[in-house]
Write a protein that holds these residues in place. Sequence first.
Motif, PDB file in Angstrom:
ATOM      1  N   SER A  83       0.852  -1.191   0.000  1.00  8.11           N
ATOM      2  CA  SER A  83       0.000   0.000   0.000  1.00  8.11           C
ATOM      3  C   SER A  83       0.885   1.238   0.000  1.00  8.11           C
ATOM      4  CB  SER A  83      -0.909   0.018   1.232  1.00  8.11           C
ATOM      5  OG  SER A  83      -1.835  -1.044   1.193  1.00  8.11           O
ATOM      6  N   LEU A  84       0.594   2.166  -0.917  1.00  6.09           N
ATOM      7  CA  LEU A  84       1.358   3.401  -1.049  1.00  6.09           C
ATOM      8  C   LEU A  84       0.416   4.599  -0.953  1.00  6.09           C
ATOM      9  CD1 LEU A  84       3.599   2.405  -4.101  1.00  6.09           C
ATOM     10  CD2 LEU A  84       4.149   2.188  -1.682  1.00  6.09           C
ATOM     11  N   GLY A  85       0.918   5.725  -0.450  1.00 12.34           N
ATOM     12  CA  GLY A  85       0.100   6.932  -0.347  1.00 12.34           C
ATOM     13  C   GLY A  85       0.948   8.180  -0.490  1.00 12.34           C
ATOM     14  N   ILE A  86       0.285   9.317  -0.693  1.00 11.72           N
ATOM     15  CA  ILE A  86       1.001  10.584  -0.860  1.00 11.72           C
ATOM     16  C   ILE A  86       1.217  11.287   0.465  1.00 11.72           C
ATOM     17  CG2 ILE A  86       0.080  10.893  -3.184  1.00 11.72           C
ATOM     18  CD1 ILE A  86      -1.887  12.953  -1.999  1.00 11.72           C
ATOM     19  N   GLY A  87       0.681  10.755   1.554  1.00 10.14           N
ATOM     20  CA  GLY A  87       0.822  11.406   2.844  1.00 10.14           C
ATOM     21  C   GLY A  87       0.013  12.689   2.910  1.00 10.14           C
ATOM     22  N   PHE A  88       0.577  13.714   3.565  1.00 10.04           N
ATOM     23  CA  PHE A  88      -0.121  14.985   3.730  1.00 10.04           C
ATOM     24  C   PHE A  88       0.160  15.967   2.598  1.00 10.04           C
ATOM     25  CE2 PHE A  88       0.120  13.248   8.012  1.00 10.04           C
ATOM     26  CZ  PHE A  88      -1.166  13.453   8.468  1.00 10.04           C
ATOM     27  N   ASP A  89       1.060  15.606   1.692  1.00 11.15           N
ATOM     28  CA  ASP A  89       1.427  16.508   0.595  1.00 11.15           C
ATOM     29  C   ASP A  89       0.466  16.306  -0.573  1.00 11.15           C
ATOM     30  OD1 ASP A  89       2.574  18.150  -1.211  1.00 11.15           O
ATOM     31  OD2 ASP A  89       4.543  17.172  -1.252  1.00 11.15           O
ATOM     32  N   VAL A  90      -0.595  17.115  -0.625  1.00 11.74           N
ATOM     33  CA  VAL A  90      -1.627  16.971  -1.654  1.00 11.74           C
ATOM     34  C   VAL A  90      -1.067  17.227  -3.051  1.00 11.74           C
ATOM     35  CG1 VAL A  90      -3.904  17.793  -2.396  1.00 11.74           C
ATOM     36  CG2 VAL A  90      -3.378  17.622   0.040  1.00 11.74           C
ATOM     37  N   SER A  91       0.035  18.002  -3.141  1.00  9.12           N
ATOM     38  CA  SER A  91       0.604  18.302  -4.458  1.00  9.12           C
ATOM     39  C   SER A  91       1.172  17.061  -5.141  1.00  9.12           C
ATOM     40  CB  SER A  91       1.709  19.359  -4.320  1.00  9.12           C
ATOM     41  OG  SER A  91       2.826  18.844  -3.599  1.00  9.12           O
ATOM     42  N   ARG A  92       1.395  15.968  -4.388  1.00 12.16           N
ATOM     43  CA  ARG A  92       1.922  14.736  -4.972  1.00 12.16           C
ATOM     44  C   ARG A  92       0.823  13.840  -5.539  1.00 12.16           C
ATOM     45  NH1 ARG A  92       7.368  13.542  -2.991  1.00 12.16           N
ATOM     46  NH2 ARG A  92       7.035  11.450  -3.841  1.00 12.16           N
ATOM     47  N   ALA A  93      -0.440  14.234  -5.411  1.00 10.42           N
ATOM     48  CA  ALA A  93      -1.539  13.408  -5.916  1.00 10.42           C
ATOM     49  C   ALA A  93      -1.328  13.103  -7.402  1.00 10.42           C
ATOM     50  CB  ALA A  93      -2.868  14.117  -5.704  1.00 10.42           C
ATOM     51  N   VAL A  94      -1.583  11.851  -7.768  1.00  9.92           N
ATOM     52  CA  VAL A  94      -1.290  11.368  -9.124  1.00  9.92           C
ATOM     53  C   VAL A  94      -2.442  11.727 -10.058  1.00  9.92           C
ATOM     54  CG1 VAL A  94      -0.837   9.316 -10.517  1.00  9.92           C
ATOM     55  CG2 VAL A  94       0.124   9.504  -8.223  1.00  9.92           C
ATOM     56  N   GLN A  95      -2.134  12.486 -11.124  1.00  8.40           N
ATOM     57  CA  GLN A  95      -3.146  12.906 -12.082  1.00  8.40           C
ATOM     58  C   GLN A  95      -2.815  12.468 -13.501  1.00  8.40           C
ATOM     59  OE1 GLN A  95      -4.725  16.991 -11.372  1.00  8.40           O
ATOM     60  NE2 GLN A  95      -3.092  17.183  -9.862  1.00  8.40           N
ATOM     61  N   SER A  96      -1.724  11.734 -13.679  1.00  2.00           N
ATOM     62  CA  SER A  96      -1.330  11.238 -15.001  1.00  2.00           C
ATOM     63  C   SER A  96      -0.772   9.828 -14.842  1.00  2.00           C
ATOM     64  CB  SER A  96      -0.284  12.168 -15.628  1.00  2.00           C
ATOM     65  OG  SER A  96       0.858  12.255 -14.796  1.00  2.00           O
ATOM     66  N   PRO A  97      -0.680   9.051 -15.929  1.00  2.07           N
ATOM     67  CA  PRO A  97      -0.172   7.679 -15.829  1.00  2.07           C
ATOM     68  C   PRO A  97       1.191   7.646 -15.124  1.00  2.07           C
ATOM     69  CG  PRO A  97      -1.123   8.040 -17.984  1.00  2.07           C
ATOM     70  CD  PRO A  97      -1.118   9.380 -17.313  1.00  2.07           C
ATOM     71  N   THR A  98       1.288   6.793 -14.117  1.00  2.00           N
ATOM     72  CA  THR A  98       2.471   6.747 -13.253  1.00  2.00           C
ATOM     73  C   THR A  98       2.752   5.311 -12.836  1.00  2.00           C
ATOM     74  OG1 THR A  98       1.959   8.950 -12.383  1.00  2.00           O
ATOM     75  CG2 THR A  98       3.481   7.621 -11.099  1.00  2.00           C
ATOM     76  N   LYS A  99       4.044   4.998 -12.683  1.00  2.00           N
ATOM     77  CA  LYS A  99       4.411   3.675 -12.182  1.00  2.00           C
ATOM     78  C   LYS A  99       4.142   3.594 -10.683  1.00  2.00           C
ATOM     79  CE  LYS A  99       8.770   2.536 -11.895  1.00  2.00           C
ATOM     80  NZ  LYS A  99      10.136   2.129 -12.284  1.00  2.00           N
ATOM     81  N   VAL A 100       3.562   2.477 -10.239  1.00  6.50           N
ATOM     82  CA  VAL A 100       3.278   2.263  -8.822  1.00  6.50           C
ATOM     83  C   VAL A 100       4.388   1.456  -8.157  1.00  6.50           C
ATOM     84  CG1 VAL A 100       1.636   1.308  -7.152  1.00  6.50           C
ATOM     85  CG2 VAL A 100       0.803   2.343  -9.265  1.00  6.50           C
ATOM     86  N   VAL A 101       4.792   0.361  -8.809  1.00 10.06           N
ATOM     87  CA  VAL A 101       5.761  -0.545  -8.198  1.00 10.06           C
ATOM     88  C   VAL A 101       6.448  -1.364  -9.287  1.00 10.06           C
ATOM     89  CG1 VAL A 101       4.115  -2.440  -7.860  1.00 10.06           C
ATOM     90  CG2 VAL A 101       6.048  -2.225  -6.307  1.00 10.06           C
ATOM     91  N   SER A 102       7.695  -1.782  -9.012  1.00  6.86           N
ATOM     92  CA  SER A 102       8.425  -2.715  -9.875  1.00  6.86           C
ATOM     93  C   SER A 102       8.651  -4.006  -9.103  1.00  6.86           C
ATOM     94  CB  SER A 102       9.772  -2.119 -10.303  1.00  6.86           C
ATOM     95  OG  SER A 102       9.603  -0.982 -11.120  1.00  6.86           O
ATOM     96  N   ILE A 103       8.397  -5.136  -9.763  1.00  7.62           N
ATOM     97  CA  ILE A 103       8.518  -6.439  -9.102  1.00  7.62           C
ATOM     98  C   ILE A 103       9.443  -7.329  -9.920  1.00  7.62           C
ATOM     99  CG2 ILE A 103       7.276  -8.427  -8.169  1.00  7.62           C
ATOM    100  CD1 ILE A 103       4.741  -6.686  -8.201  1.00  7.62           C
TER     101      ILE A 103
END
Length: 389
Positions: free
Chosen positions: A116-136
């Motif tokens: 589970s991943l989150g942006i924390g309290f920094d709302v400016s980091r909210a994801v609004q475009s295609p982005t990588k979540v994790v590499s396995i």
Amino acid sequence: MKLFTNKFFISGFLFLLLLSIPLTLFFVSKQQEIRSRATPSTTLSFNPANVTATLNEPFTVDVNVDPGQNVVSSVKLVINYDTTKLEVTSADVTPSTSFGLTLEGPTITSGTILISLGIGFDVSRAVQSPTKVVSIKFKPIAPTGGTPSQITINATQTEILSLASGDQPGENVYMKNAAPATVTINQGDSPTTAPSPTEATSAPSPTTPAATAGENMPPTCSALNVDRETSGTAPFSMTFTANGKDTDGKITKVTFDFGDGPVQDITEAGNIGSNSVSVQVAHTYRSPGTYKVSATLTDDKNAISTVETCTQTITVTKAEDGGTGGVGPTSTPAAATETPAPTPAATDTPAPTLTLVATIPDTGSTETTIAVVGAVVLTVIGGLLLLAL
């Protein structure tokens, strides 16, 4: 006219009139609730979607998120795989730097990966475009034969939350339509190496490595992408993603020159160790100026890519009095350039940023106003009829 002076008729009419008031308010509130619910438009995908691997040779698969109309603030990702064909450890799961916090995991249990991943309290980091979540990184441990193995996203347990104005806090906006990644595992070429002891004395094998070494081609950095506009006020934080490949070897290092002094080498994550990489790193500019950013790739024979196709120009201006610059207060710590340091961000930024989620939805205000005015009018009419009795 006698009908309207009949007390029984007026009493019945008054009763129906008063009954319509709460019913009107109820139906309007339900309509407003339905309109304000989140519209799921976020999708997940694997990259690459089809993998051909060799036994005991690890390969990497990225999981990407496309928020669509949502503004993603957290992702709870649950992935299933076949433990008879693939092997994974928690050290093989690398979170993307696009999210500031790792809320849970990574946990590996009986063919399931949870993170589970989150942006924390920094709302400016909210994801609004295609982005990588994790590499396995997966290790093939058995051939698949004629039926490829599958890596899938668990649609019932995966959860994505959004901060968009039409979305409700705690409502899952994941569309649950991710296609699985298929993996074909081959036995490898080991049977062909043993039956040639006599050929070792004929000297063709030493010439082959020599030719390969002489023909080594440097890796190619195809693009240096950014996660936002390239200009802003100081302090200004940005995430850079370097993409590239090596046609005849493996990429062992990606070097970022941010143009303001620091140079950072990345030797892990982003599929480093393979012939194709996508490496992310975050950096904060604290002084006004124009900075030229570049990325170079180094292969296993120390050949280095050119920088022509992997550059960006960043313009940072001085923040106005009282302004916070291109990032919120959470961008002040230098931890913005390092993935494992989300804790200072949580202590420096006031919690009121979370109230943005609760105050955003304002759908249906017109309907509510009409309902209240209608209820008042009906109450006045009912009062006049009551006086007429």
